[in-house]
Design an enzyme around this catalytic site. Structure first.
Site, short mmCIF file in Angstrom:
data_model
loop_
_atom_site.label_atom_id
_atom_site.label_comp_id
_atom_site.label_asym_id
_atom_site.label_seq_id
_atom_site.Cartn_x
_atom_site.Cartn_y
_atom_site.Cartn_z
N LYS A 37 0.62 -1.24 -0.06
CA LYS A 37 -0.08 -0.02 -0.10
C LYS A 37 0.92 1.16 -0.19
O LYS A 37 0.36 2.26 -0.43
CB LYS A 37 -0.93 0.03 1.15
CG LYS A 37 -0.23 0.02 2.53
CD LYS A 37 -1.04 -0.03 3.67
CE LYS A 37 -0.35 0.38 5.01
NZ LYS A 37 -0.76 -0.31 5.97
N ARG A 132 -6.03 0.89 17.27
CA ARG A 132 -6.55 1.05 15.92
C ARG A 132 -7.62 -0.28 15.69
O ARG A 132 -8.50 -0.38 16.53
CB ARG A 132 -5.57 1.04 14.90
CG ARG A 132 -5.98 1.58 13.28
CD ARG A 132 -4.87 1.83 12.39
NE ARG A 132 -4.66 0.58 11.87
CZ ARG A 132 -3.65 0.59 10.92
NH1 ARG A 132 -3.09 1.62 10.41
NH2 ARG A 132 -3.53 -0.91 10.28
C1 LIG Z 1 0.18 -0.90 6.66
C2 LIG Z 1 0.03 -1.95 7.54
C3 LIG Z 1 1.06 -2.92 7.80
C4 LIG Z 1 2.54 -2.67 7.33
O1 LIG Z 1 3.44 -1.77 8.12
P1 LIG Z 1 4.67 -1.25 7.98
O2 LIG Z 1 4.91 -0.36 9.12
O3 LIG Z 1 4.93 -0.55 6.68
O4 LIG Z 1 5.67 -2.46 7.97
C5 LIG Z 1 1.13 -4.08 8.56
N1 LIG Z 1 -0.01 -4.47 8.76
C6 LIG Z 1 -1.36 -3.71 8.85
C7 LIG Z 1 -2.62 -4.06 9.23
C8 LIG Z 1 -1.02 -2.38 8.13
O5 LIG Z 1 -2.25 -1.68 7.89
#
Ligand SMILES: *Cc1c(COP(=O)(O)O)cnc(C)c1O
Length: 363
Positions: A37, A132
C-alpha cells in the site's frame, strides 16, 4: 514532455531488502508478507518484492488488489483493512484472506463466499493497546465462537497491529499475549491456528534482538522493505538499504533574498501565520515541486547542507546558501522520502516514475 519531476525506484534495492527481511525472519520460523500500500502497489515494485522471496502480498485497498490480480500475480493476497460491507464480493473474489474485527462483516464474507463456492480466510485482529483495529482481548473467544458458526469462512489466525495509531511498541509482553490468546483459541476450537501475525516493520526489532515470542509466525512488512527505516522506533534498519526511492525536482529560480518577508504578514497559502528568523541575505532556490505533488514534510534533501524553507501548492523553497555545489536554474535537487512522503509521491500523477535495476525493462 521530458519530466523534471521524477520518483526514481531502484528495483535491485527493493529486491535485496525483501530478500534480507525474508531470510532473517524465515530463520526464526516467521513468514513475511510484503505490504504494497505504501507505493500504490506499482507492479514493478511488487515483482521485485516477490523476486526477493517474500511469502505473500498484502494491501489495504481493494483497488490495488484487483490491479495485482489483473497483472496476474498469483501469490496469496491479504486485505489489510477491515473490508467495507460495500466491497464484500470483491474481497472474496480477489483476496484470499482479510483481516477482520466485525462479526457483521465476517458474516457477509461468509455468505458471499458460500455463494461463490469459496472459503475466505479470516485473520481476527486483536487490539493489544495501539487502539486502531481489533477486538478487545476479552472478546476474542466469544468472537471466535461466532465465526465458527459460519460456513464460507475459515479462521486461519490472529493478528495484531502496533505503532500505527497509539505508537505502541511491540514487545515480548504484548506479542506474548497474542501467543497466549492463540493457544486459548486452539483449546476452545480443538483446531490449530495457522497464523499468528505479529505486526509490521516495528516488530522486526524483536526478530533482530531475538526477543520475538515463540509462536509468532508472520509479519506484514512495508516500510522496512521499501525505505529501510522503522518510524515507530525512530531508527534506520542498518542491514537494509535506505535509498531505494529518490525524488528529483527541478530548480526554476535561484536568487539572493532576505530571510524575512517585507510587508505586513497575513496568512500563508495554507492558512498558517508564518514566522521568520532574520539570518540575513540567503541564497534560495525555487523548485517546481509543491504540496500538490507530495507531502513536503515527508521528504528531505540528500545534500545535508540544503534546507527546505517552505512550500506552497506548486513551489518549494530551499535554502542553498551553504551548498558546496553551485546550484543553477535547470539543475535537479534530490530528496529521500519518509513513508508519508512515499505514500503521496507514489500516487501523484505529476511525478514520473522511473525504474532502475536488473528487472526495470520488463513489463
Ligand atoms: C500498513 C500495515 C502494515 C505494514 O506496516 P509497515 O510499518 O509499513 O511495515 C502491516 N499491517 C497492517 C494491518 C497495516 O495496515
Amino acid at each position: 514532455m521530458q519530466s523534471g519531476l521524477t520518483l526514481e525506484i531502484d528495483l535491485d534495492k527493493i529486491r535485496a531488502n525483501s530478500a534480507r527481511v525474508a531470510t532473517k525472519c524465515r530463520a526464526k520460523g516467521i513468514a513475511v508478507i510484503g505490504v504494497t500500500k505504501g507505493f500504490s502497489a506499482m507492479y514493478q515494485i511488487v515483482r521485485a518484492m516477490v523476486a526477493g522471496g517474500i511469502d505473500g502480498l498484502a494491501d489495504a485497498r481493494m483497488e490495488n488488489i484487483v490491479q495485482l490480480r489483473k497483472r496476474d500475480f498469483k501469490n496469496p493476497i491479504t486485505l489489510l483493512r477491515i473490508p467495507r460491507l460495500s466491497d464484500i464480493a470483491y474481497v472474496v473474489k480477489y483476496a484470499d484472506t482479510s483481516i477482520n474485527s466485525e462479526v457483521t462483516v465476517i458474516k457477509a464474507l461468509a455468505e458471499a463466499a458460500s455463494k461463490m463456492g469459496k472459503v475466505h480466510q479470516i485473520v481476527l485482529m486483536v487490539d493489544l493497546g495501539d487502539l486502531r483495529e481489533g477486538v478487545m482481548q476479552e472478546n476474542v473467544l466469544s468472537t471466535v465462537r461466532q465465526i465458527s458458526r459460519f460456513s464460507g469462512v475459515s479462521l486461519v489466525g490472529l493478528g495484531t497491529n502496533m505503532g500505527c495509531f497509539g505508537g505502541v511498541l511491540p514487545s515480548i509482553d504484548n506479542l506474548g499475549l497474542l501467543v497466549q490468546l492463540g493457544q486459548a483459541v486452539e483449546r476452545q476450537s480443538g483446531q490449530p491456528l495457522a497464523i499468528l501475525s505479529g505486526g509490521g516493520t516495528s516488530s522486526l526489532l524483536l526478530v533482530e534482538n531475538n526477543t520475538m515470542p515463540a509462536g509468532i509466525n508472520q509479519l506484514r512488512v512495508g516500510e522496512g522493505i521499501l525505505l529501510g527505516t522503522d518510524t515507530t522506533h525512530n531508527r534506520v534498519i542498518p542491514w537494509l538499504y535506505q535509498d531505494a526511492f529518490l525524488l528529483r525536482a527541478e530548480v526554476i529560480e535561484v536568487k539572493d533574498k532576505p530571510s524575512v518577508p517585507v510587508g505586513e504578514i497575513g496568512q500563508d497559502a495554507f492558512g498558517n501565520i508564518p514566522e521568520f528568523e532574520d539570518t540575513g541575505i540567503r541564497k534560495r532556490a525555487i523548485l517546481a515541486l509543491g504540496r500538490q505533488d507530495v507531502y513536503i514534510e515527508g521528504i528531505f534533501p540528500l545534500d545535508k547542507t540544503l534546507n527546505i524553507m517552505g512550500a506552497s501548492s506548486d513551489h518549494t523553497i530551499v535554502d542553498i546558501t551553504d551548498s558546496s555545489r553551485s546550484i543553477k536554474v535547470g539543475d535537479q535537487i534530490a530528496f529521500g522520502l519518509s513513508y508519508s512522503g512515499l505514500l503521496s509521491a507514489s500516487d501523484s500523477r505529476y511525478i514520473k516514475k522511473v525504474f532502475t535495476g536488473r528487472d526495470s525493462n520488463e513489463n
